[in-house]
Structure formats: C-alpha cells, structure tokens
Scaffold this motif. Sequence first.
Motif, PDB file in Angstrom:
ATOM      1  N   UNK A 114     -30.038 -56.746 -34.197  1.00 41.53           N
ATOM      2  CA  UNK A 114     -30.663 -56.917 -32.890  1.00 41.53           C
ATOM      3  C   UNK A 114     -31.878 -56.007 -32.781  1.00 41.53           C
ATOM      4  N   UNK A 115     -32.978 -56.526 -32.250  1.00 37.29           N
ATOM      5  CA  UNK A 115     -34.156 -55.698 -32.011  1.00 37.29           C
ATOM      6  C   UNK A 115     -34.618 -55.001 -33.279  1.00 37.29           C
ATOM      7  N   UNK A 116     -34.590 -53.678 -33.242  1.00 39.15           N
ATOM      8  CA  UNK A 116     -34.976 -52.906 -34.414  1.00 39.15           C
ATOM      9  C   UNK A 116     -34.103 -53.182 -35.622  1.00 39.15           C
ATOM     10  N   UNK A 117     -32.856 -53.600 -35.389  1.00 38.77           N
ATOM     11  CA  UNK A 117     -31.986 -53.970 -36.508  1.00 38.77           C
ATOM     12  C   UNK A 117     -32.485 -55.211 -37.218  1.00 38.77           C
ATOM     13  N   UNK A 118     -33.033 -56.163 -36.459  1.00 35.82           N
ATOM     14  CA  UNK A 118     -33.662 -57.335 -37.063  1.00 35.82           C
ATOM     15  C   UNK A 118     -34.886 -56.900 -37.868  1.00 35.82           C
ATOM     16  N   UNK A 137     -34.251 -60.984 -31.306  1.00 32.34           N
ATOM     17  CA  UNK A 137     -35.444 -60.184 -31.021  1.00 32.34           C
ATOM     18  C   UNK A 137     -35.323 -59.721 -29.575  1.00 32.34           C
ATOM     19  N   UNK A 138     -34.725 -58.550 -29.386  1.00 33.11           N
ATOM     20  CA  UNK A 138     -34.167 -58.196 -28.081  1.00 33.11           C
ATOM     21  C   UNK A 138     -35.147 -57.555 -27.116  1.00 33.11           C
ATOM     22  N   UNK A 145     -41.778 -55.745 -24.734  1.00 28.16           N
ATOM     23  CA  UNK A 145     -42.268 -56.799 -25.616  1.00 28.16           C
ATOM     24  C   UNK A 145     -41.264 -56.991 -26.740  1.00 28.16           C
ATOM     25  N   UNK A 146     -41.252 -58.170 -27.318  1.00 25.98           N
ATOM     26  CA  UNK A 146     -40.391 -58.421 -28.472  1.00 25.98           C
ATOM     27  C   UNK A 146     -41.057 -57.969 -29.768  1.00 25.98           C
ATOM     28  N   UNK A 165     -41.977 -67.544 -32.606  1.00 26.91           N
ATOM     29  CA  UNK A 165     -42.398 -67.470 -31.204  1.00 26.91           C
ATOM     30  C   UNK A 165     -41.251 -67.832 -30.272  1.00 26.91           C
ATOM     31  N   UNK A 166     -40.486 -68.856 -30.632  1.00 22.21           N
ATOM     32  CA  UNK A 166     -39.364 -69.279 -29.785  1.00 22.21           C
ATOM     33  C   UNK A 166     -38.307 -68.183 -29.691  1.00 22.21           C
ATOM     34  N   UNK A 167     -37.980 -67.549 -30.798  1.00 17.80           N
ATOM     35  CA  UNK A 167     -36.985 -66.482 -30.768  1.00 17.80           C
ATOM     36  C   UNK A 167     -37.488 -65.275 -29.989  1.00 17.80           C
ATOM     37  N   UNK A 168     -38.749 -64.905 -30.207  1.00 17.18           N
ATOM     38  CA  UNK A 168     -39.274 -63.701 -29.583  1.00 17.18           C
ATOM     39  C   UNK A 168     -39.512 -63.882 -28.088  1.00 17.18           C
TER      40      UNK A 168
END
Length: 269
Positions: A114-118, A137-138, A145-146, A165-168
């Motif tokens: 998640x987030x930084x983990x991604x 992208x949390x 911001x993502x 873009x869709x995920x972020x």
Amino acid sequence: MSFVLQDRPVPEVAVVTLNRPERMNAMAYDVMVPLHDVLREIGQDNGVRAVVLTGNGHGFCSGADQESAGVPPGVAGVTRPTYALRAMEALEDVVLTLRRLHQPVIAAINGAAIGGGLCLALACDLRYAAPSAYFRAAGINNGLTASELGLSYLLPRAIGSTRAAELMLTGRDMSAEEAERAGLVSAVHDDVLTAAVEVGRRIASFSQPGVELTKKSLQAGIAASSVEAHLPSEGIGQLYLRLLTDNFEEASLARRQGRPPVFRDGRDA
C-alpha cells in the motif's frame, strides 16, 4: 527486536524481510533506515547474486506509519521544512538503493503493498505475489497526492499509463490476480517466498556481469528517449562481454554437450 531480518536460504540469494508484522511492516524510520543499511551491505557482498525482499506476517509493506513513524536520521536542530525534506530523502534513498544494487531484487509480495509499500515493490526488478496480496496507491485516499517515491514514474511503465492513472486517481485495490493480468507481477504463487528464491537461484547461474549489465540496460531503456538513443548502450554491453569473456563459447559448448554452462566471466590471455 530487529525490524529487518536477513537470511541466506542458499548462499547466492539473500532474503531481506521487513519484520514489524503488528504494523504490517509500515514505513517507520525504525524499519526503513535499517533496511537501507542492510541493502547497502548486501550490495557490497559479491557472493550474493540476487536479493529477495519480502515482509513478515500479513503485509508486504503498508506504507506510511501514521501512528509511530519514528525519527528520520540527520534532523537534529533543523527547522520544520528541513525536517520534512530530510524525512522524504531518507525514504527516497531506500527506493534508489534498491534500483542501484548490482544484484537484481525480487519482491516476494506476501500481502498488502500500500502507498509507499507499492513503491518499494515497483523499485524491485521482479515481482511475484501471494494470492492474498493486493496493491493500492493510497495517497489519494489520505487526502494527499498518489504520487510518491517514484510511483508516478514506475507504475505507468509497469502497467501502462491508463491503468496507472485509474489506480492512482481512484485509490482502489488491485488484487493479485488482476496484478498478474496487468503485468504488475510476473506470477502468483501460494508459496511466494520459495518461488522468489528459486528465481534468484536461476539468476545466480548466469554471468555476474551479464546480469548486472542487463539490470542497468533495463533501467536505461525505461528512461531512454528513443530506441535509437538506447541501441548503442546495449551494443556496448554485448561487445564488452563477448570480447572480454569466453562465456559465449562456453554456452555453445555446453549446449552441444547437454549440460548447464559454467560461466567464469573471463578469458585466457
């Protein structure tokens, strides 16, 4: 308690495990600073030919630790804006260190990224996932911001600009199965760590400079402005090993003899 563990299931593969399972291996500085140091140490160990990065428990890495982030290094006496800069630099150094290691890094994504983990997963050269893994992208979910730690650079290159873009922009979860279909991970394995170590063993059987130059070439290719600009660097790498080693001759001989090649990465004078 050590928040970063290092193991050698086989001599040529180092497994680095984030070990704060009660926080889903969140990116507290007590975790990220030791991770940076361990990666730098492994990078200088020429006996290690591949690195596997994974997490302990149910999470690979859940991103920013919102409860106990700890203190970044080098912030004594600085102002609040400088503190923020140093804090980001400490995390950015982890991503850059993963990219700069001589050895390929294989993410064995055992759970939530998640987030930084991604971002950590994307900074690795190869990614494999457990069925329970998922990706998010949390930043957008947290009112931010993502885009963080290279995410807006690395994610579109991994899965394409439209999917990224869709995920972020939606902050939704991507399952392990969808991640495999999208090309974010190479495969989904029930025992993802064993699978990643086996990939590391395969990589270790090849030429050491051949693997290192391939990693560099892949990264340069992603950043290249055109194929015309990138072709010469690939050609130089091929010529370098072709002229300075007998690896090509050994591979040809091994195929004729029906055995695995043994690359010595050298050539008799």
